[in-house]
Motif scaffolding. Structure first.
Motif, PDB file in Angstrom:
ATOM      1  N   GLY A  92      42.541  82.572 183.088  1.00 29.87           N
ATOM      2  CA  GLY A  92      42.652  81.551 184.123  1.00 29.87           C
ATOM      3  C   GLY A  92      41.784  80.356 183.797  1.00 29.87           C
ATOM      4  O   GLY A  92      41.485  80.074 182.645  1.00 29.87           O
ATOM      5  N   HIS A  94      40.410  76.142 185.066  1.00 24.16           N
ATOM      6  CA  HIS A  94      40.855  74.890 185.663  1.00 24.16           C
ATOM      7  C   HIS A  94      40.446  73.733 184.770  1.00 24.16           C
ATOM      8  O   HIS A  94      39.325  73.712 184.247  1.00 24.16           O
ATOM      9  CB  HIS A  94      40.221  74.721 187.043  1.00 24.16           C
ATOM     10  N   ARG A 116      51.303  74.673 182.276  1.00 21.03           N
ATOM     11  CA  ARG A 116      51.621  75.722 183.256  1.00 21.03           C
ATOM     12  C   ARG A 116      52.425  76.846 182.601  1.00 21.03           C
ATOM     13  O   ARG A 116      52.191  78.032 182.870  1.00 21.03           O
ATOM     14  CB  ARG A 116      52.409  75.121 184.416  1.00 21.03           C
ATOM     15  N   SER A 123      44.979  76.211 186.432  1.00 20.92           N
ATOM     16  CA  SER A 123      45.313  75.095 187.317  1.00 20.92           C
ATOM     17  C   SER A 123      44.817  73.790 186.703  1.00 20.92           C
ATOM     18  O   SER A 123      43.964  73.786 185.812  1.00 20.92           O
ATOM     19  CB  SER A 123      44.712  75.292 188.709  1.00 20.92           C
ATOM     20  N   THR A 125      43.871  69.475 187.501  1.00 17.85           N
ATOM     21  CA  THR A 125      43.705  68.260 188.292  1.00 17.85           C
ATOM     22  C   THR A 125      43.913  67.081 187.360  1.00 17.85           C
ATOM     23  O   THR A 125      43.234  66.977 186.336  1.00 17.85           O
ATOM     24  CB  THR A 125      42.297  68.173 188.916  1.00 17.85           C
TER      25      THR A 125
END
Length: 305
Positions: A92, A94, A116, A123, A125
Motif C-alpha cells: 500500500g 500514498h 492504480r 492511493s 494525491t
C-alpha cells in the motif's frame, strides 16, 4: 500522528496563526493550555520565545531561530513517520504530487489509471499549482515531489532532475484568422487573450515576448485558475493563449483543434523536471510515479509526441 514534541507543535501553530486564540481553535485546545506550553519551552531554553506586537503574537529573535529549526525537524520526522508506515503497509502507501498548470495533462495521463492498476491498494494525491507554490510546498513536506518549470536557482533544501525542454508559443484554434498567413507579434494584439492567473509562467512569457519587441503587453480579457478552461475557450473562439509547443500535436492531449502560431524569434524556452527535498524519503509508490512521469514526458520531445 506527528512525532514532534507537543510543546513544539503548539509553538509552530501559534507562530503560524500569530494568535493564541486562533491557534487554540485550530488545535481544539484551550488558550491556557497553549500558554502553559510556551512557558515550559521558555523555561527549557531560558529565554522568551514569543512577544505580543501590533501584528499579534510574534517570535522573538530566539523564537525565529527556534522556528526555523523546528520546521526542518518536523519535515524530517514526518518523513520518518511516512517511511515506517509504508513499511507497515507493504504494497500500500500514498504518493503526494504537485504539478504545474501546463503539465497537468501528460502527468495525469502518466499516473491515472496506470498507478492504480499496478498498485490497487495504494492511493494518490495530485494537485495543480503554480511553480513557486510547488517549490514551497515540496520544501515544507506537503508533497513528495513536484513536476514543474525549473528555476535557474533552487532553494538549498531542494534538488531537481531535468526531464525535458520545451517552449511556450502563441496558440489559437485551427481556422483562426491569424492562421495561414504571415503574422507579426503586433497582429496578436488585435485579438483577445486568455490565460492562467497573471503571475503564472505563461503570462511571464507573454510579457517577455512583447517587451523584447518594444510592444505594449496585451492584458488577459479572461483570466482563470484552470488551464483546461483556457484551452477549451481557445478551441472554440478567436482567443489567443500561451501554451507549450507540444500540446497542439500531442496525440493524447485532446487538443487537436489547436494550432501553433509560428512567429520568427517568438518563443519562451523552459526546462521541465522533478523537484524533491534533499535527503528526503521517497516511498515506493512515489518512486513508481516518478518512473511513469519520466516515460511520458520523454515522449513529448520525441517524434511520437
Amino acid at each position: 500522528m506527528s512525532l514532534l514534541d507537543r510543546d513544539l507543535e503548539y509553538f509552530l501553530a501559534i507562530t503560524s496563526h500569530a494568535s493564541l486564540a486562533q491557534a487554540a481553535t485550530a488545535l481544539d485546545v484551550s488558550q491556557p493550555t497553549l500558554s502553559r506550553s510556551i512557558q515550559r519551552l521558555e523555561r527549557r531554553f531560558g529565554i522568551p520565545l514569543l512577544e505580543r506586537t501590533s501584528l499579534g503574537v510574534e517570535p522573538t529573535e530566539a523564537g525565529h531561530r527556534l522556528l526555523k529549526r523546528v520546521q526542518v525537524a518536523k519535515v524530517a520526522l514526518d518523513d520518518a513517520s511516512k517511511e515506517i508506515k509504508e513499511i507497515a503497509d507493504g504494497a500500500g502507501g500514498h504518493a503526494r504530487i504537485a504539478c504545474g498548470y501546463t503539465l497537468w495533462s501528460p502527468v495525469s495521463r502518466a499516473l491515472i489509471p496506470q498507478l492504480r492498476n499496478e498498485r490497487p491498494v495504494a492511493s494518490l494525491t495530485l494537485d495543480v499549482l503554480l511553480a513557486d507554490e510547488i517549490l514551497e510546498a515540496v520544501a515544507t513536506g506537503r508533497y513528495d515531489f513536484g513536476v514543474c518549470v525549473l528555476a535557474k536557482e533552487l532553494p538549498t533544501s531542494l534538488e531537481a532532475e531535468e526531464l525535458m525542454r520545451d517552449e511556450l508559443v502563441p496558440l489559437v484554434r485551427k481556422g483562426h484568422p491569424l492562421t495561414g498567413r504571415d503574422v507579426t507579434l503586433a497582429d496578436l494584439r488585435s485579438y483577445p487573450w486568455i490565460g492562467i492567473r497573471s503571475r503564472a509562467g505563461t503570462y511571464n512569457a507573454l510579457v517577455a515576448m512583447f517587451n523584447e519587441q518594444g510592444l505594449a503587453v496585451p492584458g488577459y480579457v479572461v483570466e482563470t485558475s484552470m488551464y483546461e478552461i483556457a484551452l477549451q475557450a481557445v478551441g472554440r473562439s478567436d482567443f489567443v493563449t500561451m501554451a507549450p509547443r507540444w500540446l497542439a500535436s500531442w496525440r493524447h492531449g485532446g487538443f487537436s483543434a489547436l494550432e501553433v502560431l509560428d512567429l520568427p524569434g517568438v518563443s519562451y524556452p523552459r526546462r521541465i523536471g522533478i523537484v524533491t527535498r534533499r535527503h528526503s524519503h521517497i516511498g515506493p509508490i512515489a518512486q513508481r510515479a516518478m518512473q511513469l512521469i519520466r516515460a511520458v514526458l520523454g515522449q513529448l520531445q520525441g517524434p511520437a509526441a
